[in-house]
Design a protein around this motif. Sequence first.
Motif, mmCIF file in Angstrom:
data_model
loop_
_atom_site.group_PDB
_atom_site.id
_atom_site.type_symbol
_atom_site.label_atom_id
_atom_site.label_comp_id
_atom_site.label_asym_id
_atom_site.label_seq_id
_atom_site.Cartn_x
_atom_site.Cartn_y
_atom_site.Cartn_z
ATOM 1 N N ASP A 296 0.831 -1.209 0.000
ATOM 2 C CA ASP A 296 0.000 0.000 0.000
ATOM 3 C C ASP A 296 0.866 1.260 0.000
ATOM 4 O O ASP A 296 0.349 2.372 0.042
ATOM 5 C CB ASP A 296 -0.907 0.025 1.233
ATOM 6 N N GLY A 297 2.168 1.087 0.024
ATOM 7 C CA GLY A 297 3.056 2.256 -0.004
ATOM 8 C C GLY A 297 3.625 2.567 1.376
ATOM 9 O O GLY A 297 3.447 1.801 2.321
ATOM 10 N N GLN A 298 4.318 3.702 1.502
ATOM 11 C CA GLN A 298 4.923 4.099 2.769
ATOM 12 C C GLN A 298 3.833 4.378 3.801
ATOM 13 O O GLN A 298 2.863 5.066 3.524
ATOM 14 C CB GLN A 298 5.759 5.359 2.564
ATOM 15 N N GLN A 299 4.025 3.811 4.992
ATOM 16 C CA GLN A 299 3.019 3.975 6.025
ATOM 17 C C GLN A 299 3.655 4.229 7.383
ATOM 18 O O GLN A 299 4.727 3.717 7.678
ATOM 19 C CB GLN A 299 2.160 2.702 6.132
ATOM 20 N N LEU A 300 2.946 4.980 8.173
ATOM 21 C CA LEU A 300 3.379 5.263 9.539
ATOM 22 C C LEU A 300 3.617 3.973 10.324
ATOM 23 O O LEU A 300 4.537 3.869 11.118
ATOM 24 C CB LEU A 300 2.297 6.094 10.229
ATOM 25 N N GLU A 301 2.775 2.983 10.076
ATOM 26 C CA GLU A 301 2.832 1.751 10.872
ATOM 27 C C GLU A 301 4.075 0.923 10.578
ATOM 28 O O GLU A 301 4.418 0.031 11.343
ATOM 29 C CB GLU A 301 1.584 0.889 10.608
ATOM 30 N N CYS A 302 4.724 1.176 9.446
ATOM 31 C CA CYS A 302 5.881 0.369 9.064
ATOM 32 C C CYS A 302 7.054 0.679 9.975
ATOM 33 O O CYS A 302 7.489 1.820 10.079
ATOM 34 C CB CYS A 302 6.270 0.644 7.617
ATOM 35 N N ILE A 303 7.572 -0.364 10.671
ATOM 36 C CA ILE A 303 8.717 -0.134 11.544
ATOM 37 C C ILE A 303 10.024 -0.504 10.840
ATOM 38 O O ILE A 303 11.074 -0.580 11.469
ATOM 39 C CB ILE A 303 8.578 -0.894 12.868
ATOM 40 N N THR A 304 9.966 -0.766 9.562
ATOM 41 C CA THR A 304 11.125 -1.138 8.723
ATOM 42 C C THR A 304 11.928 -2.287 9.318
ATOM 43 O O THR A 304 13.148 -2.242 9.369
ATOM 44 C CB THR A 304 12.085 0.055 8.472
ATOM 45 N N CYS A 305 11.216 -3.329 9.764
ATOM 46 C CA CYS A 305 11.924 -4.489 10.285
ATOM 47 C C CYS A 305 12.394 -5.384 9.150
ATOM 48 O O CYS A 305 13.194 -6.287 9.362
ATOM 49 C CB CYS A 305 11.040 -5.272 11.235
ATOM 50 N N ALA A 306 11.858 -5.168 7.918
ATOM 51 C CA ALA A 306 12.334 -5.849 6.707
ATOM 52 C C ALA A 306 11.981 -7.326 6.643
ATOM 53 O O ALA A 306 12.500 -8.050 5.803
ATOM 54 C CB ALA A 306 13.837 -5.654 6.525
ATOM 55 N N LEU A 307 11.092 -7.784 7.551
ATOM 56 C CA LEU A 307 10.711 -9.199 7.474
ATOM 57 C C LEU A 307 9.933 -9.479 6.191
ATOM 58 O O LEU A 307 9.994 -10.584 5.634
ATOM 59 C CB LEU A 307 9.878 -9.598 8.696
ATOM 60 N N CYS A 308 9.214 -8.461 5.665
ATOM 61 C CA CYS A 308 8.495 -8.644 4.403
ATOM 62 C C CYS A 308 9.471 -8.853 3.254
ATOM 63 O O CYS A 308 9.164 -9.554 2.281
ATOM 64 C CB CYS A 308 7.564 -7.467 4.137
ATOM 65 N N ILE A 309 10.672 -8.264 3.384
ATOM 66 C CA ILE A 309 11.689 -8.474 2.344
ATOM 67 C C ILE A 309 12.096 -9.947 2.335
ATOM 68 O O ILE A 309 12.139 -10.591 1.282
ATOM 69 C CB ILE A 309 12.925 -7.577 2.595
ATOM 70 N N ASP A 310 12.350 -10.481 3.557
ATOM 71 C CA ASP A 310 12.709 -11.895 3.651
ATOM 72 C C ASP A 310 11.609 -12.776 3.076
ATOM 73 O O ASP A 310 11.874 -13.717 2.306
ATOM 74 C CB ASP A 310 12.940 -12.272 5.118
ATOM 75 N N ALA A 311 10.358 -12.482 3.438
ATOM 76 C CA ALA A 311 9.245 -13.315 3.001
ATOM 77 C C ALA A 311 9.119 -13.273 1.483
ATOM 78 O O ALA A 311 8.946 -14.307 0.811
ATOM 79 C CB ALA A 311 7.951 -12.839 3.657
ATOM 80 N N CYS A 312 9.220 -12.060 0.933
ATOM 81 C CA CYS A 312 9.042 -11.914 -0.508
ATOM 82 C C CYS A 312 10.205 -12.548 -1.268
ATOM 83 O O CYS A 312 10.003 -13.224 -2.277
ATOM 84 C CB CYS A 312 8.909 -10.436 -0.863
ATOM 85 N N ASP A 313 11.423 -12.356 -0.747
ATOM 86 C CA ASP A 313 12.586 -12.948 -1.415
ATOM 87 C C ASP A 313 12.443 -14.462 -1.496
ATOM 88 O O ASP A 313 12.789 -15.085 -2.509
ATOM 89 C CB ASP A 313 13.875 -12.576 -0.667
ATOM 90 N N ALA A 314 11.942 -15.060 -0.417
ATOM 91 C CA ALA A 314 11.766 -16.515 -0.409
ATOM 92 C C ALA A 314 10.803 -16.931 -1.519
ATOM 93 O O ALA A 314 11.010 -17.927 -2.228
ATOM 94 C CB ALA A 314 11.249 -16.979 0.950
ATOM 95 N N VAL A 315 9.727 -16.141 -1.670
ATOM 96 C CA VAL A 315 8.741 -16.461 -2.712
ATOM 97 C C VAL A 315 9.337 -16.243 -4.097
ATOM 98 O O VAL A 315 9.165 -17.063 -5.010
ATOM 99 C CB VAL A 315 7.478 -15.602 -2.522
ATOM 100 N N MET A 316 10.076 -15.147 -4.250
ATOM 101 C CA MET A 316 10.695 -14.856 -5.547
ATOM 102 C C MET A 316 11.646 -15.990 -5.941
ATOM 103 O O MET A 316 11.705 -16.399 -7.092
ATOM 104 C CB MET A 316 11.466 -13.530 -5.487
ATOM 105 N N ASP A 317 12.415 -16.516 -4.938
ATOM 106 C CA ASP A 317 13.303 -17.648 -5.222
ATOM 107 C C ASP A 317 12.491 -18.826 -5.738
ATOM 108 O O ASP A 317 12.864 -19.500 -6.691
ATOM 109 C CB ASP A 317 14.059 -18.069 -3.948
#
Lengths: 520, 291
Positions: A296-317
């Motif tokens: 949904d884009g940049q959000q106040l709630e995002c704490i930039t823990c980057a776990l979504c990056i890990d999750a997405c990278d796993a799927v992309m692999d």
Amino acid sequence: MLDQTAVEKLDVEAVNKGAKQKGEPLYAAHQKVYPKRAEGFYRRLKWIIMAITLGIYYITPWLRWDRGPYAPDQAVLIDFPNRRFYFFFVEIWPQEFIFIAGLLVMAGIGLFLITSVVGRAWCGYTCPQTVWTDLFLVVERFFEGDRNARIKLDKAPWSGEKLARKVPKHIVWLLISVATGGAWIFYFADAPTLAVDFATGQAPLAAYLTVAVLTATTYVLGAIMREQVCIYMCPWPRIQAAMLDENSLVVTYNDWRGEPRMRGQKKARAQGLVPGDCVDCNACVAVCPTGIDIRDGQQLECITCALCIDACDAVMDKVGHERGLISYATLADYNHNMRVATGGEATGAIDPSRVRDDKGNFVDAIRGFRWREMLRVRTIIYFAAWGLIGLGLLVALGTRDRLEVNVQHDRNPVFTQLSDGSIRNGYTVKILNMVAEPRTFTLTLDGLPGATMAINGIDGEPARSFDIPVEPDKLRPLRVFVSQSPDQVQPGSTPFSFTVEEAGSGEVDVYNANFEAPEE
Amino acid sequence: MADDRKDIDEVSGVETTGHEWDGIKELNNPLPRWWLWTFYATIVWTIGYTILYPAWPGITGATAGVLGWSSRGQLAQEMEAAKAEQSVYIDRIAQTDITEIPTDPELVQFAVAGGSSAFKVYCVQCHGSGAQGGEGYPNLNDDEWIWGGTLEEIAWTIRHGVRHEPDFDTRFNEMPAYGRDQILDSGQIADVAWYVRQLSGQEYDAEAAARGAETFEIECSACHGVDGEGIPELGGPALNDAIWLYGGSHAEIVAQINNPQMGVMPAWGERLGETTVKQLAVYVHQLGGGQ
């Protein structure tokens, strides 16, 4: 080429979806977030940081540091009763609080620096709220399983099995909370002694109250409220967001390559559609500890823990796409790439074919992060300010005096005439020995010809110099009477000085004072 | 509201209070539940409080409260606690010989603090706020002691006073009024005064002083010493120094021989008690001139 069946679509929706749609109230009832376990680079990084930060917090008070017989042997100790702060080889007195203030200023500027470079790294990696929530989630997963199992368990009616999972979880949570509150008090007293006192009921009431309060806050904030603290209670995201600029790294969903997102991409291609890389599996939403959808884009709630990056990278692999559909990127790069993907129009539709060549590689116009972007006027100024204050503190620490002299001239009476006609002035001389061993200082009169002094409590004939022993880490006040013979007395005020010297260290402190005599 | 029709706000669907300011209406939302319960809880608290503590005013006083607490009672308790804390030192001072007090730094500190505050109540009227004295009132900072400046002698002076006749042990000595009682004629008095000036190292008339020396030996040396060095056992002040209680000019010395002024100090022993006297003596002794 793609094995779509391997990627299951997760049944999850961002908790803040409603607020983003027009007409819905901003405040909604709390929706429980069930973060799924993530694996990957950032998750490992967070484990490491968690181990380091928790390790520092729990272990530090137990480190010993030999300071000799006159000072405590705890490496880090805030000693309120004696008004001292010990930090390894440094000992700080209340009047040297400038060092603490300096460290706080450095921490502030350091935070500006880190934030302007890598965004809200504090929130995502080192904030106690994040660290302890992560720890509590580990415990929760151990007893209740991962996301789906937890949802199922919460929906299930109360049973023996549900109790058997929930009760131990809360017990372990409470144990962690007690340990957290418990560790705090050890910073303020000798840890081994206090631990025994605490266990045997001998510790001061303040210790028990502190542990109780910190246990309660840790349990309530870390275990129960979790992301609610970050979203609703914490003022920090509002402030921290102001330190970001378009060159700061933030967690970004790269919709220039992800959109249009769709499932069943093979089928879509067959129909002549050009899908983006996003397979709409919702893995990024499922792992999010604050329960939002990064897409949904940049959000106040995002704490930039980057776990979504890990999750997405796993799927992309898994599906054979390049990693980095969700990635750390600067908004400047992101906006540039968006222009490429939309053909330069700000509001144009994203066309995945614009960002890839025939071989499926990104076109040259697509920009990735370059290290040089970290070196900007803003970050360089922050770093320079931070470094200069640090150097200044180090220099001040290395050259600071461990001896201090203060003199108060008696005002009532200002002078006294003695029977032989000489004039005497009284002073209170305070000698501060800031070293944790007994030292002897030589107090000498400089100037004022013919004058001698006598000191209450120090034996000896009147002289111009006395040896004053001062106990370790103590201030010694002395009543000093300076007399000048009648033939030497100058009318009015005559400046002179008290010199205090320590032979061993060669430290010298000079205090300028005045000798008062009648005007005639 | 003037009429019974309810005014409902269109946007929120909530009834308004009917108050309107420039088109802005006040919504009549109910109080939050937690607020209301907190309010009820404070009422319950109040009832309990007024039963336990003094609260309701009457004509001659207020209800006492079942706990029997009062602010005056609390003050008394705190005073007692403070006294109990001090009593450790007070007892030690009482048991310690005054000459032994200086060997105990803790006791010295307590005695000086206690003596200083007692001094400010009982002594400053004559000796000045800094014990600096004034004409006719000895400066206690200097090193001349009419009646002796050791701890024991200072304590004795405080305890029994000077020329305080009701006290049998008071310091007592009176100087004859040489002029008023016509023991010496005015020429002899003038001569002696010049001799005293000589003793104290001030300018003097050599001829007159030579004449006065003889008279001094006969009339004055018994109390003031052969060389005017003073005899503290008799309270005869030293005359050969720079300190003058009633002035050191020729005229002032003549006046003092003619018709002496002599100060009186009350005996404080019974009134203040032995430990306070000890503390005062230690305080005065450390002002700088103690022997």
